[in-house]
Scaffold this motif. Structure first.
Motif, PDB file in Angstrom:
ATOM      1  N   THR A 126     -12.001  -1.725   8.964  1.00 32.59           N
ATOM      2  CA  THR A 126     -11.922  -2.947   9.789  1.00 32.59           C
ATOM      3  C   THR A 126     -10.774  -3.849   9.759  1.00 32.59           C
ATOM      4  O   THR A 126      -9.945  -4.434  10.445  1.00 32.59           O
ATOM      5  CB  THR A 126     -13.153  -3.372  10.114  1.00 32.59           C
ATOM      6  N   VAL A 127     -10.944  -4.224   8.284  1.00 28.35           N
ATOM      7  CA  VAL A 127     -10.153  -5.493   7.915  1.00 28.35           C
ATOM      8  C   VAL A 127      -8.456  -4.988   7.843  1.00 28.35           C
ATOM      9  O   VAL A 127      -7.591  -5.768   8.075  1.00 28.35           O
ATOM     10  CB  VAL A 127     -10.305  -6.023   6.365  1.00 28.35           C
ATOM     11  N   VAL A 128      -8.011  -3.619   7.725  1.00 27.53           N
ATOM     12  CA  VAL A 128      -6.744  -3.092   7.699  1.00 27.53           C
ATOM     13  C   VAL A 128      -6.221  -3.307   9.133  1.00 27.53           C
ATOM     14  O   VAL A 128      -5.240  -3.789   9.113  1.00 27.53           O
ATOM     15  CB  VAL A 128      -6.518  -2.022   6.991  1.00 27.53           C
ATOM     16  N   VAL A 129      -7.060  -2.836   9.950  1.00 28.98           N
ATOM     17  CA  VAL A 129      -6.691  -2.876  11.457  1.00 28.98           C
ATOM     18  C   VAL A 129      -6.517  -4.115  11.842  1.00 28.98           C
ATOM     19  O   VAL A 129      -5.704  -4.437  12.683  1.00 28.98           O
ATOM     20  CB  VAL A 129      -7.775  -2.151  12.206  1.00 28.98           C
ATOM     21  N   ASN A 130      -7.371  -5.292  11.383  1.00 31.17           N
ATOM     22  CA  ASN A 130      -7.216  -6.517  11.848  1.00 31.17           C
ATOM     23  C   ASN A 130      -5.984  -7.342  11.086  1.00 31.17           C
ATOM     24  O   ASN A 130      -5.945  -8.536  11.361  1.00 31.17           O
ATOM     25  CB  ASN A 130      -8.690  -7.214  11.627  1.00 31.17           C
ATOM     26  N   GLY A 131      -5.249  -6.694  10.378  1.00 28.90           N
ATOM     27  CA  GLY A 131      -4.477  -7.355   9.606  1.00 28.90           C
ATOM     28  C   GLY A 131      -4.975  -8.154   8.488  1.00 28.90           C
ATOM     29  O   GLY A 131      -4.185  -9.411   7.851  1.00 28.90           O
ATOM     30  N   HIS A 139     -11.907   8.607  -8.826  1.00 26.62           N
ATOM     31  CA  HIS A 139     -11.615   7.402  -8.318  1.00 26.62           C
ATOM     32  C   HIS A 139     -10.008   6.841  -8.453  1.00 26.62           C
ATOM     33  O   HIS A 139      -9.528   7.354  -9.390  1.00 26.62           O
ATOM     34  CB  HIS A 139     -12.357   6.270  -8.882  1.00 26.62           C
ATOM     35  N   ASN A 140      -9.525   6.474  -7.211  1.00 25.62           N
ATOM     36  CA  ASN A 140      -8.124   6.284  -7.124  1.00 25.62           C
ATOM     37  C   ASN A 140      -7.946   4.751  -6.806  1.00 25.62           C
ATOM     38  O   ASN A 140      -8.543   4.334  -5.746  1.00 25.62           O
ATOM     39  CB  ASN A 140      -7.508   7.128  -6.184  1.00 25.62           C
ATOM     40  N   PHE A 141      -7.025   3.996  -7.448  1.00 23.02           N
ATOM     41  CA  PHE A 141      -6.114   2.975  -6.929  1.00 23.02           C
ATOM     42  C   PHE A 141      -5.513   3.207  -5.496  1.00 23.02           C
ATOM     43  O   PHE A 141      -4.594   4.045  -5.681  1.00 23.02           O
ATOM     44  CB  PHE A 141      -5.518   2.196  -8.065  1.00 23.02           C
ATOM     45  N   VAL A 142      -5.721   2.431  -4.677  1.00 23.41           N
ATOM     46  CA  VAL A 142      -4.751   2.528  -3.613  1.00 23.41           C
ATOM     47  C   VAL A 142      -4.313   1.085  -3.121  1.00 23.41           C
ATOM     48  O   VAL A 142      -5.108  -0.025  -3.617  1.00 23.41           O
ATOM     49  CB  VAL A 142      -5.435   3.211  -2.113  1.00 23.41           C
ATOM     50  N   ILE A 143      -3.083   1.063  -2.474  1.00 22.03           N
ATOM     51  CA  ILE A 143      -2.884  -0.401  -1.829  1.00 22.03           C
ATOM     52  C   ILE A 143      -2.861  -0.327  -0.236  1.00 22.03           C
ATOM     53  O   ILE A 143      -2.260   0.544   0.368  1.00 22.03           O
ATOM     54  CB  ILE A 143      -1.574  -0.792  -2.373  1.00 22.03           C
ATOM     55  N   PRO A 144      -3.755  -0.997   0.192  1.00 19.90           N
ATOM     56  CA  PRO A 144      -3.970  -1.059   1.756  1.00 19.90           C
ATOM     57  C   PRO A 144      -2.605  -1.434   2.647  1.00 19.90           C
ATOM     58  O   PRO A 144      -1.956  -2.223   2.075  1.00 19.90           O
ATOM     59  CB  PRO A 144      -5.002  -2.024   2.226  1.00 19.90           C
ATOM     60  N   THR A 145      -2.413  -0.855   3.631  1.00 18.98           N
ATOM     61  CA  THR A 145      -1.208  -1.369   4.357  1.00 18.98           C
ATOM     62  C   THR A 145      -1.440  -2.635   4.951  1.00 18.98           C
ATOM     63  O   THR A 145      -2.724  -3.261   5.261  1.00 18.98           O
ATOM     64  CB  THR A 145      -1.219  -0.467   5.943  1.00 18.98           C
ATOM     65  N   GLN A 146      -0.612  -3.564   4.529  1.00 22.56           N
ATOM     66  CA  GLN A 146      -0.365  -4.960   4.849  1.00 22.56           C
ATOM     67  C   GLN A 146       0.413  -5.238   6.234  1.00 22.56           C
ATOM     68  O   GLN A 146       1.475  -4.798   6.269  1.00 22.56           O
ATOM     69  CB  GLN A 146       0.209  -5.612   3.692  1.00 22.56           C
ATOM     70  N   ALA A 197      -6.760  11.281   2.218  1.00 25.22           N
ATOM     71  CA  ALA A 197      -5.806  11.952   3.390  1.00 25.22           C
ATOM     72  C   ALA A 197      -6.119  11.393   4.501  1.00 25.22           C
ATOM     73  O   ALA A 197      -5.424  11.337   5.340  1.00 25.22           O
ATOM     74  CB  ALA A 197      -5.949  13.401   3.027  1.00 25.22           C
ATOM     75  N   GLY A 198      -7.352  11.263   4.676  1.00 28.83           N
ATOM     76  CA  GLY A 198      -7.837  10.797   6.116  1.00 28.83           C
ATOM     77  C   GLY A 198      -7.257   9.218   6.462  1.00 28.83           C
ATOM     78  O   GLY A 198      -6.930   9.034   7.701  1.00 28.83           O
ATOM     79  N   PHE A 199      -7.260   8.510   5.526  1.00 31.47           N
ATOM     80  CA  PHE A 199      -6.784   7.106   5.660  1.00 31.47           C
ATOM     81  C   PHE A 199      -5.315   7.183   5.610  1.00 31.47           C
ATOM     82  O   PHE A 199      -4.747   6.214   6.450  1.00 31.47           O
ATOM     83  CB  PHE A 199      -7.375   6.045   4.580  1.00 31.47           C
ATOM     84  N   ALA A 200      -4.539   8.090   5.047  1.00 31.06           N
ATOM     85  CA  ALA A 200      -3.142   7.811   4.871  1.00 31.06           C
ATOM     86  C   ALA A 200      -2.708   8.442   6.213  1.00 31.06           C
ATOM     87  O   ALA A 200      -1.617   7.927   6.665  1.00 31.06           O
ATOM     88  CB  ALA A 200      -2.718   8.701   3.747  1.00 31.06           C
ATOM     89  N   GLN A 201      -3.529   9.385   6.773  1.00 28.48           N
ATOM     90  CA  GLN A 201      -3.075   9.987   8.069  1.00 28.48           C
ATOM     91  C   GLN A 201      -3.187   8.809   9.241  1.00 28.48           C
ATOM     92  O   GLN A 201      -2.132   9.061  10.253  1.00 28.48           O
ATOM     93  CB  GLN A 201      -4.024  11.054   8.619  1.00 28.48           C
ATOM     94  N   HIS A 202      -4.012   7.916   8.932  1.00 28.45           N
ATOM     95  CA  HIS A 202      -4.148   6.888   9.992  1.00 28.45           C
ATOM     96  C   HIS A 202      -3.053   5.658   9.657  1.00 28.45           C
ATOM     97  O   HIS A 202      -3.236   4.576  10.160  1.00 28.45           O
ATOM     98  CB  HIS A 202      -5.448   6.619  10.559  1.00 28.45           C
ATOM     99  N   ASP A 203      -2.196   5.813   8.721  1.00 23.70           N
ATOM    100  CA  ASP A 203      -1.481   4.567   8.212  1.00 23.70           C
ATOM    101  C   ASP A 203      -2.041   3.425   7.745  1.00 23.70           C
ATOM    102  O   ASP A 203      -1.645   2.380   7.986  1.00 23.70           O
ATOM    103  CB  ASP A 203      -0.506   4.102   9.496  1.00 23.70           C
ATOM    104  N   LEU A 204      -3.421   3.566   7.039  1.00 20.29           N
ATOM    105  CA  LEU A 204      -4.116   2.739   6.697  1.00 20.29           C
ATOM    106  C   LEU A 204      -3.808   2.528   4.897  1.00 20.29           C
ATOM    107  O   LEU A 204      -4.433   1.714   4.196  1.00 20.29           O
ATOM    108  CB  LEU A 204      -5.514   2.930   6.647  1.00 20.29           C
ATOM    109  N   LEU A 205      -3.037   3.353   4.135  1.00 20.94           N
ATOM    110  CA  LEU A 205      -2.574   3.177   3.087  1.00 20.94           C
ATOM    111  C   LEU A 205      -0.971   3.090   2.803  1.00 20.94           C
ATOM    112  O   LEU A 205      -0.234   3.553   3.709  1.00 20.94           O
ATOM    113  CB  LEU A 205      -3.117   4.298   2.222  1.00 20.94           C
TER     114      LEU A 205
END
Length: 432
Positions: free
Chosen positions: A95-100, A317-324, A114-122
């Protein structure tokens, strides 16, 4: 020895290592925000928001590491944590990534990437990781590779949490043994001996979570596989290897009778805590809880090979950086500096009940002194695949294995049903 194989869990049935079990803290549904360390936050040039689901004892350990980072970088970078139960984490993240309104850094289970990367959320991390010297050579290759999707890196591994054998040292000694079992036959032999010489069960096989992890472990030990590597969606667990793998689990209860047949949710944990079973199969995250149990003299060991190969389910557990929405190079650099610091100082983190993902920590004297964690690290690990649809294909094995363990379905019936449901789920999810 480490190798990459396939596994993901159905999150609604059992959570990944840091939720859904009794030792993982307060799943209250509420999030908690704090800035660890004794620092002047307003003086920091950059304040980063770090999201995670470490709501239990593991949250206390990560907070100590963050406090050290904040104090070391006072005036420059401050980490503000937002902690929430994993049950809510991924929906809120999306929700927060989609909302910027994305946080700067987050923790994500390996099977989710993989699921979040597929939808450009990472955010892809290849160049960012290289710039600060985070390279494959210092990481266990398979867990490093598992953070990639379609040729790009999206995760930096923090740890590994495998299935582990816990055993009651006193009960084994009463039965005449000083070493843990290495294979299924020895597990059965020792379980029978415990029951002949004590009032305890040999082992208490879980009916519910984490029975699916045990099935996955037995499946690969028998040379089976879960889902097609070619398309990531075709179930392959309904095979002669899969049936034998599940049958051996069921036989411990109904044929050999070394496990009770009516174990309730977490009942196997209670039996082991109370000294009423000699063996317990669960994740490495149970170490802290068992250490706190008064009078429990336990040790850890690799999971006995149910088939010809010694291999266990493992997550990470992995560190990720959300799409900004608006990418800021200075904030990205600060985020990677934080990730690098935690990765290089993860000995404190793994002491709470994890296996390090880096060789520099894995081979350190400090880690070798952590006897329980070190013993758990001496296994062949099976990590999740990089398929967005793996959970759809594999997920139905959860309830199917449970019904087989309850004696409601034969292993053949259970896996046949799970195969049909999994293939239908995965093809619908992938749009095929």
């Amino acid at each position: 020895m480490f190798f990459l194989s396939l596994f993901a869990i159905l999150t609604t049935v059992f959570m990944t290592a840091c939720g859904g079990n009794e030792n993982e803290g307060n799943n209250t549904g509420e999030s908690e925000q704090e800035i660890p360390g004794d620092v002047d936050v307003e003086a920091a040039e950059i304040v980063l928001d770090f999201w995670n689901g470490f709501t239990g004892p593991d949250g206390q350990e990560i907070a100590k590491i963050i406090a050290d980072f904040n104090e070391l970088n006072e005036g420059e970078i401050a980490i503000r944590t937002q902690t929430m139960p994993w049950d809510n984490f991924y929906d809120q993240y999306r929700t927060v990534v989609v909302n910027g309104e994305a946080p700067d850094v987050a923790i994500m289970a390996l099977d989710r990437i993989a699921g979040f990367a597929q939808h450009d959320l990472l955010t892809p991390l290849d160049d960012l990781a290289k710039d600060i010297g985070l390279v494959e050579e210092d990481f266990i290759p398979e867990v490093w590779k598992a953070g990639e999707f379609e040729g790009s890196r999206y995760g930096i591994p923090l740890d590994i949490h495998p299935l582990t054998l816990f055993y009651n040292v006193d009960l084994l000694e009463e039965a005449g043994y000083t070493e843990p079992p290495k294979d299924y036959d020895e597990l059965l032999e020792m379980s029978l001996a415990v029951q002949e010489n004590t009032d305890a069960w040999g082992i208490a096989m879980p009916v519910f979570w984490p029975s699916n992890m045990i099935f996955h472990t037995s499946l690969y030990s028998h040379g089976g596989t879960s889902v097609s590597e070619e398309d990531g969606i075709t179930p392959l667990f309904n095979s002669p290897e899969g049936v034998e793998a599940l049958q051996k689990m069921v036989d411990l209860v109904y044929t050999h009778e070394v496990s009770p047949s009516d174990v309730q949710a977490d009942g196997e944990v209670t039996l082991f805590r109370q000294g009423n079973s000699a063996f317990h199969l669960n994740g490495i995250w149970m170490i802290a809880g068992f250490e706190e149990q008064e009078g429990l003299n336990f040790a850890t060991a690799p999971v006995p090979a149910f088939g010809d190969e010694q291999v266990v389910w493992a997550g990470s557990h992995n560190f990720v950086i959300p799409t900004q929405q608006d990418e800021d190079p200075e904030r990205l650099e600060a985020s990677m500096k934080f990730i690098q610091y935690v990765t290089e100082n993860s000995i404190q983190w793994v002491s709470a009940g994890q296996v390090p993902a880096t060789y520099s920590v894995l081979e350190s004297d400090e880690f070798k002194e952590l006897e329980h964690q070190y013993n758990a690290s001496q296994q062949t690990f099976a990590f999740p695949p990089t398929s967005p649809f793996f959970g759809d294909a594999w997920g139905p094995t959860g309830p199917a294995v449970d019904e087989a363990m309850l004696g409601q379905l034969t292993p053949e019936e259970a896996l046949e049903r799970a195969e049909k449901e999994g293939e239908a789920n995965a093809r619908e999810a992938s749009g095929q």
